[in-house]
Design a protein around this motif. Structure first.
Motif, PDB file in Angstrom:
ATOM      1  N   ALA A 101       0.833  -1.209   0.000  1.00  0.00           N
ATOM      2  CA  ALA A 101       0.000   0.000   0.000  1.00  0.00           C
ATOM      3  C   ALA A 101       0.864   1.254   0.000  1.00  0.00           C
ATOM      4  O   ALA A 101       0.558   2.229  -0.694  1.00  0.00           O
ATOM      5  CB  ALA A 101      -0.931  -0.004   1.211  1.00  0.00           C
ATOM      6  N   ILE A 102       1.939   1.239   0.756  1.00  0.00           N
ATOM      7  CA  ILE A 102       2.845   2.390   0.815  1.00  0.00           C
ATOM      8  C   ILE A 102       3.486   2.650  -0.545  1.00  0.00           C
ATOM      9  O   ILE A 102       3.527   3.788  -1.024  1.00  0.00           O
ATOM     10  CB  ILE A 102       3.916   2.186   1.905  1.00  0.00           C
ATOM     11  N   VAL A 103       3.963   1.595  -1.189  1.00  0.00           N
ATOM     12  CA  VAL A 103       4.624   1.743  -2.492  1.00  0.00           C
ATOM     13  C   VAL A 103       3.629   2.230  -3.552  1.00  0.00           C
ATOM     14  O   VAL A 103       3.942   3.146  -4.320  1.00  0.00           O
ATOM     15  CB  VAL A 103       5.286   0.414  -2.918  1.00  0.00           C
ATOM     16  N   LEU A 104       2.445   1.628  -3.591  1.00  0.00           N
ATOM     17  CA  LEU A 104       1.445   2.062  -4.577  1.00  0.00           C
ATOM     18  C   LEU A 104       1.045   3.518  -4.365  1.00  0.00           C
ATOM     19  O   LEU A 104       0.901   4.276  -5.332  1.00  0.00           O
ATOM     20  CB  LEU A 104       0.206   1.172  -4.503  1.00  0.00           C
ATOM     21  N   ALA A 105       0.868   3.919  -3.126  1.00  0.00           N
ATOM     22  CA  ALA A 105       0.501   5.309  -2.842  1.00  0.00           C
ATOM     23  C   ALA A 105       1.624   6.261  -3.248  1.00  0.00           C
ATOM     24  O   ALA A 105       1.369   7.319  -3.834  1.00  0.00           O
ATOM     25  CB  ALA A 105       0.175   5.473  -1.367  1.00  0.00           C
ATOM     26  N   ALA A 106       2.853   5.894  -2.953  1.00  0.00           N
ATOM     27  CA  ALA A 106       3.980   6.757  -3.304  1.00  0.00           C
ATOM     28  C   ALA A 106       4.120   6.904  -4.816  1.00  0.00           C
ATOM     29  O   ALA A 106       4.338   8.015  -5.323  1.00  0.00           O
ATOM     30  CB  ALA A 106       5.268   6.195  -2.704  1.00  0.00           C
ATOM     31  N   VAL A 107       3.967   5.806  -5.542  1.00  0.00           N
ATOM     32  CA  VAL A 107       4.062   5.872  -7.004  1.00  0.00           C
ATOM     33  C   VAL A 107       2.924   6.706  -7.572  1.00  0.00           C
ATOM     34  O   VAL A 107       3.129   7.534  -8.465  1.00  0.00           O
ATOM     35  CB  VAL A 107       4.070   4.447  -7.610  1.00  0.00           C
ATOM     36  N   ALA A 108       1.717   6.515  -7.047  1.00  0.00           N
ATOM     37  CA  ALA A 108       0.569   7.294  -7.536  1.00  0.00           C
ATOM     38  C   ALA A 108       0.771   8.779  -7.275  1.00  0.00           C
ATOM     39  O   ALA A 108       0.469   9.616  -8.133  1.00  0.00           O
ATOM     40  CB  ALA A 108      -0.720   6.804  -6.868  1.00  0.00           C
ATOM     41  N   LEU A 109       1.277   9.129  -6.107  1.00  0.00           N
ATOM     42  CA  LEU A 109       1.510  10.544  -5.796  1.00  0.00           C
ATOM     43  C   LEU A 109       2.623  11.130  -6.650  1.00  0.00           C
ATOM     44  O   LEU A 109       2.525  12.273  -7.102  1.00  0.00           O
ATOM     45  CB  LEU A 109       1.841  10.706  -4.309  1.00  0.00           C
ATOM     46  N   CYS A 110       3.679  10.360  -6.889  1.00  0.00           N
ATOM     47  CA  CYS A 110       4.787  10.859  -7.720  1.00  0.00           C
ATOM     48  C   CYS A 110       4.367  11.061  -9.168  1.00  0.00           C
ATOM     49  O   CYS A 110       4.855  11.969  -9.835  1.00  0.00           O
ATOM     50  CB  CYS A 110       5.962   9.892  -7.656  1.00  0.00           C
ATOM     51  N   ARG A 111       3.467  10.222  -9.639  1.00  0.00           N
ATOM     52  CA  ARG A 111       3.018  10.333 -11.033  1.00  0.00           C
ATOM     53  C   ARG A 111       1.864  11.317 -11.206  1.00  0.00           C
ATOM     54  O   ARG A 111       1.388  11.502 -12.313  1.00  0.00           O
ATOM     55  CB  ARG A 111       2.603   8.961 -11.549  1.00  0.00           C
ATOM     56  N   GLY A 112       1.393  11.907 -10.140  1.00  0.00           N
ATOM     57  CA  GLY A 112       0.367  12.936 -10.239  1.00  0.00           C
ATOM     58  C   GLY A 112      -1.032  12.387 -10.405  1.00  0.00           C
ATOM     59  O   GLY A 112      -1.714  12.689 -11.380  1.00  0.00           O
ATOM     60  N   THR A 113      -1.461  11.597  -9.476  1.00  0.00           N
ATOM     61  CA  THR A 113      -2.797  11.019  -9.532  1.00  0.00           C
ATOM     62  C   THR A 113      -3.879  12.084  -9.414  1.00  0.00           C
ATOM     63  O   THR A 113      -3.658  13.150  -8.842  1.00  0.00           O
ATOM     64  CB  THR A 113      -2.978   9.975  -8.407  1.00  0.00           C
ATOM     65  N   GLY A 114      -5.024  11.778  -9.954  1.00  0.00           N
ATOM     66  CA  GLY A 114      -6.168  12.668  -9.824  1.00  0.00           C
ATOM     67  C   GLY A 114      -6.884  12.492  -8.488  1.00  0.00           C
ATOM     68  O   GLY A 114      -7.807  13.221  -8.175  1.00  0.00           O
ATOM     69  N   ARG A 115      -6.451  11.508  -7.723  1.00  0.00           N
ATOM     70  CA  ARG A 115      -7.050  11.216  -6.417  1.00  0.00           C
ATOM     71  C   ARG A 115      -5.980  11.259  -5.326  1.00  0.00           C
ATOM     72  O   ARG A 115      -5.666  10.242  -4.701  1.00  0.00           O
ATOM     73  CB  ARG A 115      -7.696   9.842  -6.436  1.00  0.00           C
ATOM     74  N   PRO A 116      -5.414  12.416  -5.077  1.00  0.00           N
ATOM     75  CA  PRO A 116      -4.338  12.477  -4.081  1.00  0.00           C
ATOM     76  C   PRO A 116      -4.824  12.163  -2.665  1.00  0.00           C
ATOM     77  O   PRO A 116      -4.063  11.614  -1.860  1.00  0.00           O
ATOM     78  CB  PRO A 116      -3.820  13.910  -4.179  1.00  0.00           C
ATOM     79  N   GLY A 117      -6.072  12.475  -2.359  1.00  0.00           N
ATOM     80  CA  GLY A 117      -6.606  12.160  -1.037  1.00  0.00           C
ATOM     81  C   GLY A 117      -6.654  10.670  -0.795  1.00  0.00           C
ATOM     82  O   GLY A 117      -6.313  10.174   0.279  1.00  0.00           O
ATOM     83  N   ARG A 118      -7.078   9.929  -1.810  1.00  0.00           N
ATOM     84  CA  ARG A 118      -7.160   8.479  -1.699  1.00  0.00           C
ATOM     85  C   ARG A 118      -5.758   7.892  -1.565  1.00  0.00           C
ATOM     86  O   ARG A 118      -5.546   6.952  -0.803  1.00  0.00           O
ATOM     87  CB  ARG A 118      -7.864   7.959  -2.942  1.00  0.00           C
TER      88      ARG A 118
END
Length: 88
Positions: A42-59
């Motif tokens: 979960a930590i790795v997926l969240a970090a990758v999503a945040l680094c790539r600029g997800t449209g759901r930063p809260g999630r």
């Protein structure tokens, strides 16, 4: 060539949104079972999503927080139980 660039961009955004949601779900599930495995995922997926600029930063941030909470719960139960695993 101009038509393929927006489609690639949308796919990339959907992928990061999916990663954000997956990190949230895995972090939440990790509080109950397999937190030694699901927490870091979960930590790795969240970090990758945040680094790539997800449209759901809260999630993604919730997934990151829950992943860290999974590991904190694991450490707390390991200290209380003096073992690597825990059960209800």
């Amino acid at each position: 060539m101009h038509l393929t660039a927006p489609a690639t961009r949308r796919t990339g955004i959907r992928d990061t949104d999916g990663m954000a949601v997956a990190s949230f779900v895995l972090g939440l599930l990790g509080l109950l079972v397999l937190n030694v495995f699901l927490g870091p995922v979960a930590i790795v997926l969240a970090a990758v999503a945040l680094c790539r600029g997800t449209g759901r930063p809260g999630r993604a941030l919730l997934g990151l927080t829950l992943g860290v909470a999974d590991l904190v719960v694991l450490v707390a139960f390991m200290q209380a139980d003096q073992s690597i695993s825990w059960s209800f």
